[in-house]
Design an enzyme around this catalytic site. Structure first.
Site, PDB file in Angstrom:
ATOM      1  N   ARG A   7       0.843  -1.212   0.000  1.00 19.58           N
ATOM      2  CA  ARG A   7       0.000   0.000   0.000  1.00 19.58           C
ATOM      3  C   ARG A   7       0.870   1.252   0.000  1.00 19.58           C
ATOM      4  NH1 ARG A   7      -2.280   1.132   6.138  1.00 19.58           N
ATOM      5  NH2 ARG A   7      -0.651   0.004   7.213  1.00 19.58           N
ATOM      6  N   SER A  34      -5.195   5.132   5.480  1.00 19.12           N
ATOM      7  CA  SER A  34      -4.982   3.681   5.414  1.00 19.12           C
ATOM      8  C   SER A  34      -4.577   3.226   4.024  1.00 19.12           C
ATOM      9  CB  SER A  34      -6.251   2.942   5.816  1.00 19.12           C
ATOM     10  OG  SER A  34      -6.665   3.348   7.091  1.00 19.12           O
ATOM     11  N   GLU A  55     -18.942   3.539  -0.563  1.00 18.92           N
ATOM     12  CA  GLU A  55     -18.115   2.950  -1.628  1.00 18.92           C
ATOM     13  C   GLU A  55     -18.861   2.833  -2.957  1.00 18.92           C
ATOM     14  OE1 GLU A  55     -18.532   1.578   1.389  1.00 18.92           O
ATOM     15  OE2 GLU A  55     -16.583   1.862   2.335  1.00 18.92           O
ATOM     16  N   PHE A  80     -14.183  -3.812   0.830  1.00 21.57           N
ATOM     17  CA  PHE A  80     -15.182  -2.770   0.536  1.00 21.57           C
ATOM     18  C   PHE A  80     -15.183  -2.349  -0.928  1.00 21.57           C
ATOM     19  CE2 PHE A  80     -13.866  -1.638   5.051  1.00 21.57           C
ATOM     20  CZ  PHE A  80     -14.798  -2.488   5.603  1.00 21.57           C
ATOM     21  N   HIS A 106      -5.267  -3.758   2.110  1.00 21.73           N
ATOM     22  CA  HIS A 106      -5.715  -4.633   3.198  1.00 21.73           C
ATOM     23  C   HIS A 106      -6.326  -5.922   2.665  1.00 21.73           C
ATOM     24  CE1 HIS A 106      -5.113  -0.773   5.046  1.00 21.73           C
ATOM     25  NE2 HIS A 106      -5.243  -1.281   6.245  1.00 21.73           N
ATOM     26  N   ASP A 114      -7.741  -7.174  12.696  1.00 20.53           N
ATOM     27  CA  ASP A 114      -9.111  -6.746  12.364  1.00 20.53           C
ATOM     28  C   ASP A 114     -10.042  -7.927  12.070  1.00 20.53           C
ATOM     29  OD1 ASP A 114      -8.794  -4.097  12.804  1.00 20.53           O
ATOM     30  OD2 ASP A 114      -8.730  -3.482  10.701  1.00 20.53           O
TER      31      ASP A 114
END
Lengths: 313, 272
Positions: A7, A34, A55, A80, A106, A114
């Site tokens: 990322r 993030s 989204e 998402f 992620h 998470d």
């Protein structure tokens, strides 16, 4: 060894792209930091669109921007920005052949603590069935930078599968990156390991262990799942006679399935797919989860030996 | 263009819709007929566009969010000269560019593929944002069905248009009060409807959407609203123009049979 996430590579590449191409715009759905999109926001605030926790709307907005000549990169967590908005991606993006790029961070179980809701392990399967989509899984930070930049240079929707965890760098700074062209990291003749994403690192370690035991391993980093490099896969099947795939994703429909489709139609040889076996992820430290789900060099070594026993040529 | 001429075009377009659906044997007459004035006024009077140069970069854009009503848009585009009128009768046939729901890669003048409800306004927002970034003066129009606004994504997009003060955007809701399963009030209560849009920061204009003078007036007024998006809530009659289709829910998604086509065309002034 240098540790950095894919990322971070995405965020860094966005900055470079922003500087060289005014058509590049960036969107996020309340996950600017993030997804590392906030670096772009700082330098190009007028080309950055905060969409809130919405989204579906972000996907449509990105499609509209793309249909107006922009090159939108939209970033969110893998869960998402794939399954949650799959119909929007299907109709607003794919059916329009809109030039939208997805920074899907992620992904995989290395998200860690998470847990299952936030660990995308179905996304490769979901994205590769959409007509016109290019699906890329960079192996490390360096490759994520190259892949993001390459995504901007082709026309059409691109899915970039990225991770949260800081990981060892396995590719070389000066190595070429071509969408659709698999990277042969090591030649070998007894079997081929085809890996993508974080599993390239594990596979490289496994290959070293196997080599020490006298097994010659070809190692392929299949960073582009679609369009898939059929030539490299068929060649590996013909020349090594056995293929093991390793991915941080459900084995059903994932990279291993994509490889199996090519092998089965062109040169059937014994195969083993390593990945997540029809389970959800869970909370835990990334390295604990990798062990729990068998995504380790040790498991690859074990399965490679089993696979060799099934070899016929 | 004079209102009389626009009325004549509306009649022509309604005849096209009936002929197309009769020939196709399936499709959505109700919502195509209810929105005829709304779309004809845009293409023949309000919007800047060039049929022979569909990608002209300064054109105003129209997004048909309720994609199932594409017979109306196809008829209007053909009557504007985007493609030959004869093509209309290929609607929904194998190999035809005129798909059951619009596909922008197939038909000149279609800005975006739509058909999965709720997605058009988000696309329109993106086009409006790009227009602002590019310092273009084009306007973006987006037609939604009232039933379509059951979709959550519509309200996400409604928030976005307001958040970014998209005054180059005008949404139109075809408020015909019917959706496929019945009355909108029975399926999912939308009221208090104008208040909802106002609460989300929009400027609301309410009109009789089958009255061309009111329709033209609303578009003119919308252009003058600055700093916020405008929605035209257009009260219409589903199936407008055909006595046996008006306000009848079963005509949401069924094509007229041969004798019904003839009857409808007669009502629309065609000599058979």
């Amino acid at each position: 060894m240098k540790l950095k996430s894919t990322r971070d590579g995405y965020g860094e590449a966005l900055l470079r792209l922003g500087r060289e191409n005014p058509r590049v715009v960036v969107l996020t759905a309340d996950l600017g930091e993030s997804t590392r999109s906030h670096w772009f926001k700082k330098e190009f605030p007028e080309r950055f669109f905060q969409m809130g926790v919405a989204e579906a709307d972000m996907v449509g907005t990105a499609a509209g921007l793309a249909l107006s000549g922009k090159i939108p990169f939209m970033g969110s967590f893998g869960v998402f920005v794939t399954g949650r908005v799959w119909d929007q991606l299907r109709v607003s993006v794919a059916y329009n052949n809109a030039n939208v790029k997805i920074g899907s961070t992620h992904c995989g179980i290395t998200v860690g603590e998470d847990g299952a809701t936030h660990q995308a392990i179905e996304d490769i399967a979901l994205m590769r069935v959409l007509p016109g989509f290019t699906v890329i899984v960079p192996a490390d930070n360096i490759q994520a930078i190259k892949a993001t930049i390459a995504a901007a240079k082709i026309y059409g929707p691109v899915y970039l599968r990225l991770g949260r965890a800081s990981l060892p760098v396995v590719t070389k700074e000066n190595a070429e990156f071509n969408i659709g062209k698999a990277e042969i990291l090591k030649e070998g003749k007894d079997l081929t390991i085809i890996a993508c994403g974080v599993m390239v690192c594990q596979s490289s370690e496994a290959a070293s262990i196997l080599e020490k035991e006298g097994i010659s391993v070809r190692l392929i980093n299949l960073h582009t799942i679609k369009p898939i490099d059929e030539e490299a896969i068929i060649k590996a099947a013909k020349e090594t006679g056995a293929i093991l795939t390793a991915e941080e994703h459900q084995v059903m429909g994932g990279m291993g399935s994509a490889v199996a489709e090519v092998v089965m139609e062109n040169c059937p040889v014994p195969m083993k797919r390593i990945g997540i076996l029809d389970r959800f992820g869970q909370s835990g430290k990334p390295e604990e989860l990798m062990r729990e789900y068998g995504l380790t060099a040790e498991n690859i070594v074990k399965e490679a030996k089993n696979l060799l026993k099934r070899k016929t040529i | 263009m004079k209102i009389k001429e626009l009325q004549r075009i509306c009649l022509e377009v309604r005849r096209d819709i009936i002929r197309m659906l009769g020939e196709a044997g399936s499709g959505h007459p109700g919502g195509s007929l209810s929105a005829a004035e709304l779309v004809v006024a845009l293409y023949f009077s309000v919007m800047k566009h060039r049929a022979k140069e569909p990608d002209w970069e300064d054109r105003d854009r129209f997004i048909l969010s309720k994609g199932h009503c594409c017979p109306l848009l196809y008829a209007v585009l053909a009557r504007c000269g985007y493609f030959p009128v004869e093509k209309l009768l290929t609607l929904r046939k194998l190999g035809s560019p005129l798909q059951g729901h619009p596909h922008n890669l197939e038909v000149p003048g279609i800005e975006a593929s739509t058909g999965s409800l709720g997605q058009g306004l988000s696309i329109a927002n993106g086009i409006a944002l790009a227009g602002r970034l590019n310092k273009k003066n084009y306007r973006v129009y987006c037609l939604l069905g009232d039933g379509e606004t059951d979709e959550g994504q519509v309200w996400e997009a409604v928030m976005t248009s307001n958040h970014y003060h998209l005054d180059n955007l005008c949404a139109i809701v075809d408020r015909n009060r019917l959706q496929i399963d019945g009355k909108t009030a029975d399926i999912m209560q939308l009221e208090p409807y104008p208040e909802k849009w106002r609460a989300f920061g929009w400027y609301v204009i309410e009109i009789d959407g089958n009255n061309l003078a009111e329709v033209l007036g609303a578009y003119l007024q919308a252009e003058k609203i600055k700093g916020k998006p405008t929605v035209i809530i257009a009260r219409t009659i589903k199936g407008k123009g055909i006595s046996f289709m008006e306000n009848e829910v079963e005509w949401h998604g069924q094509a007229p049979k041969k004798e019904e086509v003839e009857k409808a065309l007669k009502e629309l002034g065609e000599r058979i």
